[in-house]
Design an enzyme around this catalytic site. Structure first.
Site, PDB file in Angstrom:
ATOM      1  N   HIS A   1      -3.594 -13.732  16.430  1.00  8.93           N
ATOM      2  CA  HIS A   1      -3.206 -14.632  17.526  1.00  8.93           C
ATOM      3  C   HIS A   1      -2.164 -14.045  18.485  1.00  8.93           C
ATOM      4  O   HIS A   1      -1.908 -14.612  19.539  1.00  8.93           O
ATOM      5  CB  HIS A   1      -2.747 -15.992  16.970  1.00  8.93           C
ATOM      6  CG  HIS A   1      -3.202 -17.140  17.804  1.00  8.93           C
ATOM      7  ND1 HIS A   1      -3.344 -18.429  17.327  1.00  8.93           N
ATOM      8  CD2 HIS A   1      -3.542 -17.209  19.120  1.00  8.93           C
ATOM      9  CE1 HIS A   1      -3.748 -19.216  18.319  1.00  8.93           C
ATOM     10  NE2 HIS A   1      -3.870 -18.505  19.411  1.00  8.93           N
TER      11      HIS A   1
ATOM     12  N   ASP B   1      -4.932 -25.188  16.348  1.00  6.62           N
ATOM     13  CA  ASP B   1      -4.332 -24.328  15.333  1.00  6.62           C
ATOM     14  C   ASP B   1      -3.728 -25.171  14.209  1.00  6.62           C
ATOM     15  O   ASP B   1      -3.195 -26.256  14.456  1.00  6.62           O
ATOM     16  CB  ASP B   1      -3.210 -23.508  15.997  1.00  6.62           C
ATOM     17  CG  ASP B   1      -2.914 -22.194  15.307  1.00  6.62           C
ATOM     18  OD1 ASP B   1      -2.958 -22.146  14.064  1.00  6.62           O
ATOM     19  OD2 ASP B   1      -2.613 -21.219  16.031  1.00  6.62           O
TER      20      ASP B   1
ATOM     21  N   HIS C   1      -1.212 -23.973  12.778  1.00  4.52           N
ATOM     22  CA  HIS C   1       0.176 -23.518  12.887  1.00  4.52           C
ATOM     23  C   HIS C   1       0.729 -23.776  14.288  1.00  4.52           C
ATOM     24  O   HIS C   1      -0.024 -23.929  15.234  1.00  4.52           O
ATOM     25  CB  HIS C   1       0.244 -22.011  12.607  1.00  4.52           C
ATOM     26  CG  HIS C   1      -0.380 -21.619  11.298  1.00  4.52           C
ATOM     27  ND1 HIS C   1      -1.675 -21.172  11.203  1.00  4.52           N
ATOM     28  CD2 HIS C   1       0.123 -21.636  10.035  1.00  4.52           C
ATOM     29  CE1 HIS C   1      -1.961 -20.911   9.931  1.00  4.52           C
ATOM     30  NE2 HIS C   1      -0.890 -21.201   9.195  1.00  4.52           N
TER      31      HIS C   1
ATOM     32  N   ASP D   1       2.759 -21.539  15.844  1.00  5.24           N
ATOM     33  CA  ASP D   1       2.903 -20.255  16.554  1.00  5.24           C
ATOM     34  C   ASP D   1       4.095 -20.278  17.507  1.00  5.24           C
ATOM     35  O   ASP D   1       4.062 -19.725  18.597  1.00  5.24           O
ATOM     36  CB  ASP D   1       1.588 -19.879  17.271  1.00  5.24           C
ATOM     37  CG  ASP D   1       0.465 -19.593  16.283  1.00  5.24           C
ATOM     38  OD1 ASP D   1       0.738 -19.529  15.063  1.00  5.24           O
ATOM     39  OD2 ASP D   1      -0.685 -19.441  16.721  1.00  5.24           O
TER      40      ASP D   1
ATOM     41  N   HIS E   1       1.814 -12.968  15.106  1.00  5.37           N
ATOM     42  CA  HIS E   1       0.803 -14.020  15.325  1.00  5.37           C
ATOM     43  C   HIS E   1       1.382 -15.424  15.094  1.00  5.37           C
ATOM     44  O   HIS E   1       0.752 -16.409  15.479  1.00  5.37           O
ATOM     45  CB  HIS E   1      -0.475 -13.788  14.506  1.00  5.37           C
ATOM     46  CG  HIS E   1      -0.380 -14.071  13.042  1.00  5.37           C
ATOM     47  ND1 HIS E   1      -1.489 -14.277  12.254  1.00  5.37           N
ATOM     48  CD2 HIS E   1       0.686 -14.169  12.216  1.00  5.37           C
ATOM     49  CE1 HIS E   1      -1.101 -14.496  11.002  1.00  5.37           C
ATOM     50  NE2 HIS E   1       0.206 -14.426  10.952  1.00  5.37           N
TER      51      HIS E   1
ATOM     52  N   ASP F   1      -7.717 -20.898  17.294  1.00  9.70           N
ATOM     53  CA  ASP F   1      -7.417 -20.161  16.062  1.00  9.70           C
ATOM     54  C   ASP F   1      -8.343 -20.761  15.007  1.00  9.70           C
ATOM     55  O   ASP F   1      -8.310 -21.981  14.757  1.00  9.70           O
ATOM     56  CB  ASP F   1      -5.933 -20.395  15.719  1.00  9.70           C
ATOM     57  CG  ASP F   1      -5.478 -19.654  14.476  1.00  9.70           C
ATOM     58  OD1 ASP F   1      -6.307 -19.430  13.578  1.00  9.70           O
ATOM     59  OD2 ASP F   1      -4.271 -19.344  14.401  1.00  9.70           O
TER      60      ASP F   1
ATOM     61  N   ASP G   1      -8.288 -20.859  11.978  1.00 11.15           N
ATOM     62  CA  ASP G   1      -7.674 -21.566  10.848  1.00 11.15           C
ATOM     63  C   ASP G   1      -7.372 -23.026  11.197  1.00 11.15           C
ATOM     64  O   ASP G   1      -6.867 -23.789  10.373  1.00 11.15           O
ATOM     65  CB  ASP G   1      -6.436 -20.829  10.298  1.00 11.15           C
ATOM     66  CG  ASP G   1      -5.231 -20.802  11.239  1.00 11.15           C
ATOM     67  OD1 ASP G   1      -5.019 -21.765  12.000  1.00 11.15           O
ATOM     68  OD2 ASP G   1      -4.483 -19.799  11.191  1.00 11.15           O
TER      69      ASP G   1
ATOM     70  N   GLU H   1      -8.271 -14.815  15.069  1.00 13.03           N
ATOM     71  CA  GLU H   1      -7.992 -14.898  13.634  1.00 13.03           C
ATOM     72  C   GLU H   1      -9.237 -14.891  12.748  1.00 13.03           C
ATOM     73  O   GLU H   1      -9.155 -15.240  11.569  1.00 13.03           O
ATOM     74  CB  GLU H   1      -7.087 -16.102  13.304  1.00 13.03           C
ATOM     75  CG  GLU H   1      -5.690 -16.045  13.928  1.00 13.03           C
ATOM     76  CD  GLU H   1      -4.723 -15.067  13.237  1.00 13.03           C
ATOM     77  OE1 GLU H   1      -4.982 -14.708  12.062  1.00 13.03           O
ATOM     78  OE2 GLU H   1      -3.739 -14.656  13.873  1.00 13.03           O
TER      79      GLU H   1
HETATM   80  N1  LIG Z   1      -1.791 -17.436  14.230  1.00 13.46           N
HETATM   81  C1  LIG Z   1      -1.525 -17.647  12.947  1.00 13.46           C
HETATM   82  N2  LIG Z   1      -2.460 -17.637  12.063  1.00 13.46           N
HETATM   83  N3  LIG Z   1      -0.268 -17.862  12.647  1.00 13.46           N
HETATM   84  C2  LIG Z   1       0.214 -18.035  11.281  1.00 13.46           C
HETATM   85  C3  LIG Z   1       1.709 -18.134  11.269  1.00 13.46           C
HETATM   86  C4  LIG Z   1       2.247 -18.375   9.887  1.00 13.46           C
HETATM   87  C5  LIG Z   1       3.748 -18.581   9.812  1.00 13.46           C
HETATM   88  N4  LIG Z   1       4.143 -19.759  10.525  1.00 13.46           N
HETATM   89  C6  LIG Z   1       4.497 -17.369  10.347  1.00 13.46           C
HETATM   90  O1  LIG Z   1       5.114 -17.461  11.371  1.00 13.46           O
HETATM   91  O2  LIG Z   1       4.446 -16.306   9.758  1.00 13.46           O
HETATM   92 MN   LIG Z   2      -2.437 -19.260  15.556  1.00 13.09          MN
HETATM   93 MN   LIG Z   3      -3.107 -20.515  12.685  1.00 15.18          MN
END
Ligand SMILES: NC(=[NH2+])NCCC[C@H](N)C(=O)O
Ligand SMILES: [Mn+2]
Ligand SMILES: [Mn+2]
Length: 305
Positions: free
Chosen positions: A107, A129, A131, A133, A146, A232, A234, A277
Protein backbone atom coordinates in the site's frame (compact mmCIF):
# COMPACT_ATOMS: atom_id res chain seq x y z
CA UNK A 1 -18.75 9.11 -18.81
CA UNK A 2 -22.00 8.79 -20.81
CA UNK A 3 -21.38 8.04 -24.44
CA UNK A 4 -17.61 8.36 -24.12
CA UNK A 5 -15.46 5.26 -24.19
CA UNK A 6 -13.18 5.24 -21.24
CA UNK A 7 -9.56 4.36 -21.77
CA UNK A 8 -7.91 2.68 -18.82
CA UNK A 9 -4.16 2.51 -18.52
CA UNK A 10 -2.82 -0.31 -16.37
CA UNK A 11 0.31 0.64 -14.45
CA UNK A 12 2.11 -2.01 -12.41
CA UNK A 13 4.05 -1.02 -9.31
CA UNK A 14 5.82 -4.27 -8.37
CA UNK A 15 7.24 -3.38 -4.98
CA UNK A 16 7.06 -4.88 -1.51
CA UNK A 17 9.38 -2.57 0.39
CA UNK A 18 6.52 -1.20 2.47
CA UNK A 19 5.27 -4.57 3.74
CA UNK A 20 6.55 -6.95 6.37
CA UNK A 21 6.15 -10.03 4.21
CA UNK A 22 7.67 -10.54 0.79
CA UNK A 23 5.56 -11.39 -2.22
CA UNK A 24 3.26 -8.43 -2.96
CA UNK A 25 5.76 -7.37 -5.60
CA UNK A 26 4.24 -10.16 -7.68
CA UNK A 27 0.78 -8.63 -7.37
CA UNK A 28 0.80 -6.99 -10.81
CA UNK A 29 1.62 -10.29 -12.57
CA UNK A 30 -1.00 -12.19 -10.62
CA UNK A 31 -3.71 -9.64 -11.38
CA UNK A 32 -2.81 -9.51 -15.06
CA UNK A 33 -2.77 -13.31 -15.17
CA UNK A 34 -6.27 -13.33 -13.67
CA UNK A 35 -7.46 -11.65 -16.89
CA UNK A 36 -7.80 -8.00 -15.95
CA UNK A 37 -7.38 -6.49 -19.42
CA UNK A 38 -9.80 -8.97 -21.06
CA UNK A 39 -12.46 -8.47 -18.42
CA UNK A 40 -12.33 -4.72 -18.87
CA UNK A 41 -12.43 -5.00 -22.66
CA UNK A 42 -15.52 -7.16 -22.35
CA UNK A 43 -17.36 -4.24 -20.81
CA UNK A 44 -16.35 -1.94 -23.64
CA UNK A 45 -13.36 -0.24 -22.08
CA UNK A 46 -10.26 0.56 -24.11
CA UNK A 47 -7.36 -0.93 -22.20
CA UNK A 48 -3.73 0.01 -22.58
CA UNK A 49 -1.25 -1.96 -20.52
CA UNK A 50 1.52 0.47 -19.74
CA UNK A 51 3.68 -2.22 -18.13
CA UNK A 52 5.43 -1.88 -14.81
CA UNK A 53 7.33 1.03 -13.41
CA UNK A 54 10.87 0.09 -12.45
CA UNK A 55 11.29 -0.82 -8.80
CA UNK A 56 14.58 -1.58 -7.09
CA UNK A 57 15.14 -5.34 -7.01
CA UNK A 58 15.03 -7.20 -3.74
CA UNK A 59 18.63 -8.25 -4.25
CA UNK A 60 19.59 -4.59 -4.15
CA UNK A 61 18.01 -4.07 -0.74
CA UNK A 62 19.94 -2.16 1.83
CA UNK A 63 20.00 -4.69 4.68
CA UNK A 64 20.43 -1.90 7.18
CA UNK A 65 17.24 -0.22 6.07
CA UNK A 66 15.37 -3.37 7.03
CA UNK A 67 16.65 -3.63 10.57
CA UNK A 68 15.77 -0.15 11.76
CA UNK A 69 14.19 -0.20 15.18
CA UNK A 70 10.45 0.29 15.46
CA UNK A 71 9.37 3.87 15.35
CA UNK A 72 11.25 4.46 12.11
CA UNK A 73 10.30 3.80 8.53
CA UNK A 74 11.93 0.92 6.69
CA UNK A 75 13.13 1.33 3.09
CA UNK A 76 12.07 4.94 2.79
CA UNK A 77 14.61 5.57 0.03
CA UNK A 78 13.24 2.71 -2.13
CA UNK A 79 9.66 3.69 -1.35
CA UNK A 80 10.32 7.25 -2.36
CA UNK A 81 11.88 6.16 -5.64
CA UNK A 82 8.89 4.03 -6.57
CA UNK A 83 6.37 6.65 -5.44
CA UNK A 84 8.03 9.43 -7.41
CA UNK A 85 8.09 7.39 -10.63
CA UNK A 86 4.55 6.22 -10.15
CA UNK A 87 3.29 9.74 -9.47
CA UNK A 88 4.73 10.93 -12.77
CA UNK A 89 3.15 8.03 -14.64
CA UNK A 90 -0.25 8.59 -13.07
CA UNK A 91 -0.16 12.32 -13.78
CA UNK A 92 0.88 11.71 -17.42
CA UNK A 93 -1.87 9.13 -17.85
CA UNK A 94 -4.50 11.56 -16.58
CA UNK A 95 -3.09 14.35 -18.76
CA UNK A 96 -3.56 12.03 -21.76
CA UNK A 97 -7.24 11.67 -20.85
CA UNK A 98 -6.91 8.10 -19.59
CA UNK A 99 -7.90 6.54 -16.27
CA UNK A 100 -4.95 5.14 -14.31
CA UNK A 101 -5.43 1.66 -12.84
CA UNK A 102 -2.48 1.02 -10.56
CA UNK A 103 -1.58 -2.52 -9.55
CA UNK A 104 0.44 -2.87 -6.33
CA UNK A 105 2.56 -3.70 -4.72
CA UNK A 106 2.09 -2.97 -1.10
CA UNK A 107 0.00 0.00 0.00
CA UNK A 108 2.98 2.38 0.10
CA UNK A 109 2.49 2.71 -3.67
CA UNK A 110 -0.55 4.85 -2.86
CA UNK A 111 1.85 7.65 -2.03
CA UNK A 112 2.71 7.68 -5.72
CA UNK A 113 -0.75 7.10 -7.15
CA UNK A 114 -2.44 9.76 -5.07
CA UNK A 115 0.25 12.44 -5.39
CA UNK A 116 0.09 11.84 -9.15
CA UNK A 117 -3.70 11.95 -9.23
CA UNK A 118 -3.78 15.10 -7.07
CA UNK A 119 -1.03 16.96 -8.92
CA UNK A 120 -3.20 19.04 -11.21
CA UNK A 121 -6.62 18.67 -9.65
CA UNK A 122 -8.52 18.60 -6.42
CA UNK A 123 -9.26 14.99 -5.56
CA UNK A 124 -11.02 13.06 -2.88
CA UNK A 125 -10.04 9.59 -1.75
CA UNK A 126 -11.99 6.54 -0.66
CA UNK A 127 -9.79 4.06 1.18
CA UNK A 128 -11.26 0.55 1.40
CA UNK A 129 -9.08 -1.10 4.05
CA UNK A 130 -9.06 -3.07 7.29
CA UNK A 131 -6.34 -0.67 8.44
CA UNK A 132 -6.09 3.07 8.88
CA UNK A 133 -2.71 3.41 7.14
CA UNK A 134 -2.38 6.54 9.25
CA UNK A 135 0.83 5.77 11.14
CA UNK A 136 3.91 7.95 10.80
CA UNK A 137 7.53 6.88 11.19
CA UNK A 138 7.22 8.18 14.76
CA UNK A 139 4.07 6.21 15.68
CA UNK A 140 4.42 3.02 13.62
CA UNK A 141 4.79 -0.14 15.67
CA UNK A 142 6.29 -1.97 12.69
CA UNK A 143 8.22 0.56 10.63
CA UNK A 144 6.40 -0.73 7.54
CA UNK A 145 5.48 2.14 5.24
CA UNK A 146 2.34 0.37 3.96
CA UNK A 147 0.83 1.32 7.34
CA UNK A 148 1.57 5.01 6.71
CA UNK A 149 0.55 6.21 3.22
CA UNK A 150 -2.52 8.16 4.23
CA UNK A 151 -0.64 10.14 6.87
CA UNK A 152 2.14 10.81 4.37
CA UNK A 153 -0.29 12.01 1.71
CA UNK A 154 -1.97 14.39 4.16
CA UNK A 155 1.33 15.85 5.32
CA UNK A 156 1.11 14.28 8.77
CA UNK A 157 4.51 13.14 10.11
CA UNK A 158 8.06 13.38 8.87
CA UNK A 159 8.88 11.22 5.84
CA UNK A 160 12.41 12.08 4.86
CA UNK A 161 11.10 15.53 4.00
CA UNK A 162 7.44 15.68 3.16
CA UNK A 163 7.04 17.28 -0.22
CA UNK A 164 7.45 14.07 -2.23
CA UNK A 165 4.86 12.27 -0.11
CA UNK A 166 2.32 15.05 0.29
CA UNK A 167 -0.62 15.17 -2.11
CA UNK A 168 -1.18 18.83 -2.93
CA UNK A 169 -4.70 18.49 -4.27
CA UNK A 170 -5.99 16.24 -1.47
CA UNK A 171 -7.64 17.63 1.66
CA UNK A 172 -8.29 15.48 4.72
CA UNK A 173 -11.92 16.69 4.55
CA UNK A 174 -12.26 14.74 1.31
CA UNK A 175 -10.86 11.45 2.60
CA UNK A 176 -13.06 8.57 3.72
CA UNK A 177 -11.78 5.35 5.22
CA UNK A 178 -14.17 2.44 4.88
CA UNK A 179 -14.11 -0.87 6.75
CA UNK A 180 -11.64 -0.18 9.56
CA UNK A 181 -11.13 -2.95 12.08
CA UNK A 182 -7.44 -2.96 12.98
CA UNK A 183 -5.96 0.32 14.17
CA UNK A 184 -2.88 0.92 16.35
CA UNK A 185 -2.95 3.03 19.53
CA UNK A 186 -1.38 6.29 18.37
CA UNK A 187 -2.85 5.82 14.93
CA UNK A 188 -6.30 5.74 16.48
CA UNK A 189 -5.76 9.11 18.12
CA UNK A 190 -4.37 10.55 14.89
CA UNK A 191 -7.44 9.43 12.93
CA UNK A 192 -9.80 10.82 15.56
CA UNK A 193 -7.96 14.15 15.60
CA UNK A 194 -7.88 14.42 11.82
CA UNK A 195 -10.72 15.77 9.66
CA UNK A 196 -10.78 12.50 7.70
CA UNK A 197 -14.02 10.54 7.89
CA UNK A 198 -13.64 6.99 9.14
CA UNK A 199 -16.29 4.29 8.74
CA UNK A 200 -15.52 1.18 10.75
CA UNK A 201 -16.85 -2.34 10.26
CA UNK A 202 -19.29 -1.53 13.07
CA UNK A 203 -20.72 1.29 10.94
CA UNK A 204 -21.14 -1.21 8.12
CA UNK A 205 -22.82 -3.68 10.52
CA UNK A 206 -25.26 -1.03 11.65
CA UNK A 207 -26.01 0.84 8.47
CA UNK A 208 -25.16 -1.56 5.68
CA UNK A 209 -22.72 -1.12 2.82
CA UNK A 210 -24.87 1.03 0.49
CA UNK A 211 -25.44 3.80 3.05
CA UNK A 212 -21.84 3.84 4.23
CA UNK A 213 -20.37 3.87 0.73
CA UNK A 214 -22.76 6.59 -0.40
CA UNK A 215 -21.59 8.74 2.52
CA UNK A 216 -17.95 7.98 1.75
CA UNK A 217 -18.44 9.01 -1.87
CA UNK A 218 -20.17 12.22 -0.76
CA UNK A 219 -17.19 13.07 1.44
CA UNK A 220 -14.81 12.44 -1.45
CA UNK A 221 -16.76 14.33 -4.11
CA UNK A 222 -17.70 17.56 -2.32
CA UNK A 223 -15.74 20.30 -4.07
CA UNK A 224 -13.39 17.91 -5.87
CA UNK A 225 -12.72 17.08 -9.52
CA UNK A 226 -12.87 13.33 -8.93
CA UNK A 227 -12.13 10.47 -6.62
CA UNK A 228 -9.16 8.20 -6.15
CA UNK A 229 -10.26 4.76 -4.98
CA UNK A 230 -7.65 2.78 -3.10
CA UNK A 231 -8.64 -0.85 -2.64
CA UNK A 232 -6.52 -2.80 -0.19
CA UNK A 233 -7.57 -6.43 -0.65
CA UNK A 234 -7.34 -7.01 3.11
CA UNK A 235 -10.52 -4.94 3.26
CA UNK A 236 -12.35 -8.18 2.46
CA UNK A 237 -12.69 -10.99 4.91
CA UNK A 238 -9.68 -13.34 4.71
CA UNK A 239 -12.04 -16.15 3.73
CA UNK A 240 -12.68 -14.33 0.45
CA UNK A 241 -9.21 -12.82 0.09
CA UNK A 242 -6.58 -15.07 1.68
CA UNK A 243 -3.71 -13.75 -0.44
CA UNK A 244 -2.79 -10.69 1.63
CA UNK A 245 0.08 -10.07 4.05
CA UNK A 246 -1.90 -8.55 6.92
CA UNK A 247 -5.25 -10.38 7.05
CA UNK A 248 -7.79 -9.36 9.70
CA UNK A 249 -10.94 -11.34 10.51
CA UNK A 250 -14.33 -9.74 10.19
CA UNK A 251 -14.02 -8.07 6.80
CA UNK A 252 -16.63 -7.38 4.15
CA UNK A 253 -18.11 -10.19 2.11
CA UNK A 254 -17.80 -10.83 -1.58
CA UNK A 255 -21.21 -9.33 -2.31
CA UNK A 256 -20.63 -6.30 -0.09
CA UNK A 257 -17.39 -5.58 -1.90
CA UNK A 258 -19.09 -5.76 -5.30
CA UNK A 259 -21.93 -3.56 -4.11
CA UNK A 260 -19.42 -0.98 -2.89
CA UNK A 261 -17.50 -0.87 -6.15
CA UNK A 262 -20.69 -0.82 -8.19
CA UNK A 263 -21.61 2.28 -6.19
CA UNK A 264 -18.28 3.79 -7.21
CA UNK A 265 -19.16 3.19 -10.87
CA UNK A 266 -22.60 4.68 -10.39
CA UNK A 267 -21.13 7.81 -8.82
CA UNK A 268 -19.42 8.54 -12.14
CA UNK A 269 -16.66 10.24 -10.19
CA UNK A 270 -13.77 7.79 -10.48
CA UNK A 271 -10.52 9.52 -11.40
CA UNK A 272 -7.97 6.85 -10.55
CA UNK A 273 -8.08 3.36 -9.07
CA UNK A 274 -5.58 1.11 -7.39
CA UNK A 275 -5.56 -2.52 -6.27
CA UNK A 276 -2.97 -3.21 -3.61
CA UNK A 277 -1.65 -5.83 -1.20
CA UNK A 278 -2.35 -8.91 -3.35
CA UNK A 279 0.27 -11.45 -2.30
CA UNK A 280 0.35 -14.45 -4.66
CA UNK A 281 2.68 -16.41 -2.38
CA UNK A 282 0.04 -16.43 0.34
CA UNK A 283 -2.89 -16.82 -2.04
CA UNK A 284 -4.88 -19.91 -2.94
CA UNK A 285 -4.91 -20.59 -6.68
CA UNK A 286 -4.77 -16.86 -7.43
CA UNK A 287 -8.26 -16.29 -6.04
CA UNK A 288 -7.39 -12.96 -4.41
CA UNK A 289 -5.97 -11.63 -7.67
CA UNK A 290 -9.08 -12.87 -9.48
CA UNK A 291 -11.24 -11.09 -6.94
CA UNK A 292 -9.24 -7.88 -7.35
CA UNK A 293 -9.84 -8.13 -11.09
CA UNK A 294 -13.57 -8.60 -10.68
CA UNK A 295 -13.83 -5.70 -8.28
CA UNK A 296 -11.95 -3.42 -10.67
CA UNK A 297 -14.48 -4.37 -13.36
CA UNK A 298 -17.35 -3.45 -11.01
CA UNK A 299 -15.74 -0.09 -10.23
CA UNK A 300 -15.40 0.55 -13.96
CA UNK A 301 -19.01 -0.20 -14.81
CA UNK A 302 -19.54 -3.96 -15.05
CA UNK A 303 -23.12 -4.87 -14.23
CA UNK A 304 -24.84 -8.21 -13.86
CA UNK A 305 -27.53 -7.45 -16.44
N1 LIG B 1 -1.67 -1.51 3.96
C1 LIG B 1 -1.62 -2.38 4.96
N2 LIG B 1 -1.87 -3.63 4.77
N3 LIG B 1 -1.30 -1.89 6.13
C2 LIG B 1 -1.12 -2.71 7.32
C3 LIG B 1 -0.64 -1.87 8.47
C4 LIG B 1 -0.50 -2.66 9.73
C5 LIG B 1 -0.11 -1.85 10.95
N4 LIG B 1 -1.12 -0.89 11.28
C6 LIG B 1 1.23 -1.16 10.75
O1 LIG B 1 1.27 0.03 10.65
O2 LIG B 1 2.25 -1.81 10.65
MN1 LIG C 1 -3.73 -0.54 3.41
MN1 LIG D 1 -4.83 -3.09 5.02
Amino acid sequence: MDGVTRTVQIIGAPTDYGANRRGVDMGPSAIRYAGLADQLRQIGIDVVDGGDIPAPRAEERDPEAETLASGRAKFLRETRQVATRLADRVAETLAAGETPLVLGGDHSVAIGSVTGSARDARVGAVWFDAHGDFNTPATSPSGNVHGMPLAALLGVGEFDGVEWANAVGLDAENVALVGLRDVDGDERRAIRDSPVTAFTMSDIDERGIPAVVDDALDVATVGTDGVHVSLDLDWLDPREAPGVGTPVRGGVTYREAHAALEAVAECDCLRSLELVEVNPILDEHNETAALATELAASALGKQIL
